[in-house]
Design an enzyme around this catalytic site. Structure first.
Site, PDB file in Angstrom:
ATOM      1  N   TYR A 127       0.852  -1.185   0.000  1.00 25.46           N
ATOM      2  CA  TYR A 127       0.000   0.000   0.000  1.00 25.46           C
ATOM      3  C   TYR A 127       0.886   1.231   0.000  1.00 25.46           C
ATOM      4  O   TYR A 127       1.857   1.290   0.758  1.00 25.46           O
ATOM      5  CB  TYR A 127      -0.894  -0.006   1.245  1.00 25.46           C
ATOM      6  CG  TYR A 127      -1.777   1.221   1.407  1.00 25.46           C
ATOM      7  CD1 TYR A 127      -2.824   1.463   0.531  1.00 25.46           C
ATOM      8  CD2 TYR A 127      -1.572   2.125   2.446  1.00 25.46           C
ATOM      9  CE1 TYR A 127      -3.644   2.581   0.675  1.00 25.46           C
ATOM     10  CE2 TYR A 127      -2.389   3.241   2.612  1.00 25.46           C
ATOM     11  CZ  TYR A 127      -3.420   3.466   1.723  1.00 25.46           C
ATOM     12  OH  TYR A 127      -4.227   4.564   1.879  1.00 25.46           O
ATOM     13  N   ASP A 175       9.294   2.881  -0.231  1.00 23.60           N
ATOM     14  CA  ASP A 175       8.252   3.488   0.594  1.00 23.60           C
ATOM     15  C   ASP A 175       8.512   3.059   2.035  1.00 23.60           C
ATOM     16  O   ASP A 175       8.151   1.957   2.439  1.00 23.60           O
ATOM     17  CB  ASP A 175       6.871   3.031   0.113  1.00 23.60           C
ATOM     18  CG  ASP A 175       5.757   3.627   0.966  1.00 23.60           C
ATOM     19  OD1 ASP A 175       6.062   4.204   2.016  1.00 23.60           O
ATOM     20  OD2 ASP A 175       4.584   3.487   0.570  1.00 23.60           O
ATOM     21  N   LYS A 197       4.675   8.910   9.155  1.00 31.34           N
ATOM     22  CA  LYS A 197       4.421   8.324  10.484  1.00 31.34           C
ATOM     23  C   LYS A 197       5.372   8.820  11.587  1.00 31.34           C
ATOM     24  O   LYS A 197       5.198   9.917  12.077  1.00 31.34           O
ATOM     25  CB  LYS A 197       4.423   6.799  10.361  1.00 31.34           C
ATOM     26  CG  LYS A 197       3.331   6.353   9.340  1.00 31.34           C
ATOM     27  CD  LYS A 197       2.758   5.009   9.598  1.00 31.34           C
ATOM     28  CE  LYS A 197       1.845   4.571   8.482  1.00 31.34           C
ATOM     29  NZ  LYS A 197       0.517   4.191   8.855  1.00 31.34           N
TER      30      LYS A 197
HETATM   31  N1  PMP Z   1       2.865   4.045   2.481  1.00 33.64           N
HETATM   32  C1  PMP Z   1       2.787   3.095   3.414  1.00 33.64           C
HETATM   33  C2  PMP Z   1       3.776   1.981   3.398  1.00 33.64           C
HETATM   34  C3  PMP Z   1       1.802   3.149   4.396  1.00 33.64           C
HETATM   35  O1  PMP Z   1       1.712   2.181   5.300  1.00 33.64           O
HETATM   36  C4  PMP Z   1       0.893   4.222   4.388  1.00 33.64           C
HETATM   37  C5  PMP Z   1      -0.220   4.345   5.411  1.00 33.64           C
HETATM   38  N2  PMP Z   1      -0.395   3.358   6.293  1.00 33.64           N
HETATM   39  C6  PMP Z   1       1.018   5.183   3.386  1.00 33.64           C
HETATM   40  C7  PMP Z   1       2.019   5.075   2.450  1.00 33.64           C
HETATM   41  C8  PMP Z   1       0.089   6.348   3.333  1.00 33.64           C
HETATM   42  O2  PMP Z   1       0.334   7.215   4.394  1.00 33.64           O
HETATM   43  P1  PMP Z   1      -0.808   8.214   4.935  1.00 33.64           P
HETATM   44  O3  PMP Z   1      -1.858   7.374   5.565  1.00 33.64           O
HETATM   45  O4  PMP Z   1      -0.060   9.090   5.905  1.00 33.64           O
HETATM   46  O5  PMP Z   1      -1.287   8.969   3.756  1.00 33.64           O
END
Ligand code: PMP
Length: 427
Positions: free
Chosen positions: A144, A240, A268
């Site tokens: 994701y 990511d 995060k």
């Molecule tokens: N990349 C990863 C690996 C994530 O786990 C997440 C959210 N859990 C995101 C991108 C998106 O981040 P956000 O919810 O802060 O938009």
């Protein structure tokens, strides 16, 4: 355990907010029942509006590595707030945080702060497309990368939980440049490169340790293979690290595995519990970003002083010793859970990377989305509620990670193991 006030508020919330929530997985769709509405949190604990207290293993889905309401972070936010909450102008705080990031992530030579992980990955992909002059991207099944249109293809997290592999409202043309390969399977990427599309691929984007189909570790050679293949084909490799950055160590997964991607996305933990994202990488790619270059990307609240202050306070408290302790407390917890499951003959597999892990209900090895999907999600839901009712707050989906914080001490670990013991016994 009574949750009458949460039940009433959830009914009201459902009339006002889609599903009663502001992010899908919070609505308990896959496990059923009413989510406790949280009133406050401190250390390893969260408290709901009915006065129930839980040991928290969600940690706001990753950011709270130091535990909730850490006094140093609260102080930093308060002090920063006194000086104003947003200026839309440069500050020393942004420069200080950028310096920390660049020092800890040698692959990042320049960085841009944004407001969420979604924005970070979306913008990194745009920069990679501009840099390579190509349009296609490759992502992996079950990873994701936020909810940008072109990345909502075979995504993990809430998208698997809700059984929506592709979102409605995303025109086909928006995802036609997104190819999907299998996680931990280099041959599936090689096949894509061999087709005529190989020369049209701008970027390969990956969670170096996946956290959104549950925790799935890269097999030996997978990340190295990605680096080699992308270098050979002039493709940008984007890590990511929104979850893994500052989670698996100060230098994230790339520090742990010794791989230098071209671009990295963070989020995060970087914001110390306030909304944040960041993307950075090679100078020649980052020099393409406006106002220096032709790739447009902007944000009214980007580099927000409260967030920068919370992020700086957080990073300054993270030490190698803290990561060592986190690793051993998580190992102790996972060993205790495995033993409890074994004693009650419940087949589980635990995948763990440092202080993040997933208990998969099924005895098989989980190394990609297909093997993750083979798990018994009904059993997970029952286990989830058996824990919740004993004051343990696990993620409300089989396909998410449990996160420990530095505030989870022996007392919390032992209590959690004994609650798991009872839960496995009742399954
Ligand atoms: N990349 C990863 C690996 C994530 O786990 C997440 C959210 N859990 C995101 C991108 C998106 O981040 P956000 O919810 O802060 O938009």
């Amino acid at each position: 355990m009574k949750r009458i006030r949460s039940q009433c508020l959830f009914k009201e919330a459902q009339r006002l907010l889609p599903g009663g929530v502001n992010s899908p997985v919070r609505g308990f769709t896959s496990v059923g029942g009413t989510p406790p509405f949280i009133e406050s949190a401190r250390g390893a604990y969260i408290r709901d509006i009915d006065g129930n207290k839980y040991i928290d293993y969600v940690g706001s889905w990753g950011p709270m590595i130091l535990g909730h309401a850490h006094p140093e972070i609260i102080r930093a936010i308060r002090e920063s707030g006194k000086r104003g909450t947003s200026f839309g102008a440069p500050t020393t705080l942004e420069v200080a945080l950028a310096k920390r990031i660049i020092k800890l992530y040698p692959s990042i030579k320049m960085v841009r702060m944004v407001n969420s992980g979604t924005e970070a990955v979306m913008s990194a992909v745009r920069a990679a497309r501009a840099w390579t002059g190509r349009s296609m991207i490759v992502k992996f099944d079950g990873c994701y990368h936020g909810h940008a249109d072109h990345l909502l293809v075979r995504a993990g997290s809430g998208a698997i939980t809700l059984g929506i592999p592709d979102s409605k409202g995303v025109p086909r043309s928006f995802t036609s440049a997104t190819l999907v390969a299998r996680y931990n399977d280099l041959s599936s990427l090689k096949k894509k490169l061999l087709t005529g599309k190989g020369k049209m691929i701008a970027a390969v984007v990956v969670e170096p340790v996946a956290g959104n189909m549950g925790v799935v570790l890269p097999r030996d050679g997978f990340l190295e293979g990605l680096r080699e293949l992308t270098l050979k084909n002039d493709i940008a490799l984007i890590f990511d690290e929104v979850i893994t950055g500052f989670r698996l160590g100060l230098g994230g997964a790339q520090g742990l595995y010794g791989i230098r991607p071209d671009m990295t996305c963070l989020g995060k933990i970087l914001g110390g519990g306030l909304p944040v994202g960041a993307y950075g990488g090679k100078k020649e790619i980052m020099k393409m970003i406006a106002p220096l270059g032709p790739v447009y990307q902007a944000g009214t609240l980007s580099g927000n002083p409260l967030t920068m202050s919370a992020g700086l306070a957080t990073i300054d408290l993270l030490t190698d010793l803290l990561y060592k302790k986190l690793d051993s407390s998580t190992e102790a917890l996972c060993n205790g859970i495995k033993e409890a499951a074994r004693k009650h003959a419940v087949p589980i597999t635990i995948n763990r990377a440092g202080s993040m892990f997933t208990i998969f209900f099924g005895g098989h090895t989980v190394y990609d989305l297909n093997t993750a999907r083979m798990c018994n999600t009904n059993r997970y839901s029952r286990f989830f509620h058996l824990l919740l009712n004993q004051g343990i707050y696990p993620p409300s989906s089989q396909f998410e990670a449990w996160f420990l914080s530095a505030a989870h001490k022996e007392k919390e670990i032992e209590k959690t193991i004994s609650c798991c013991w009872r839960a496995f016994g009742s399954l």
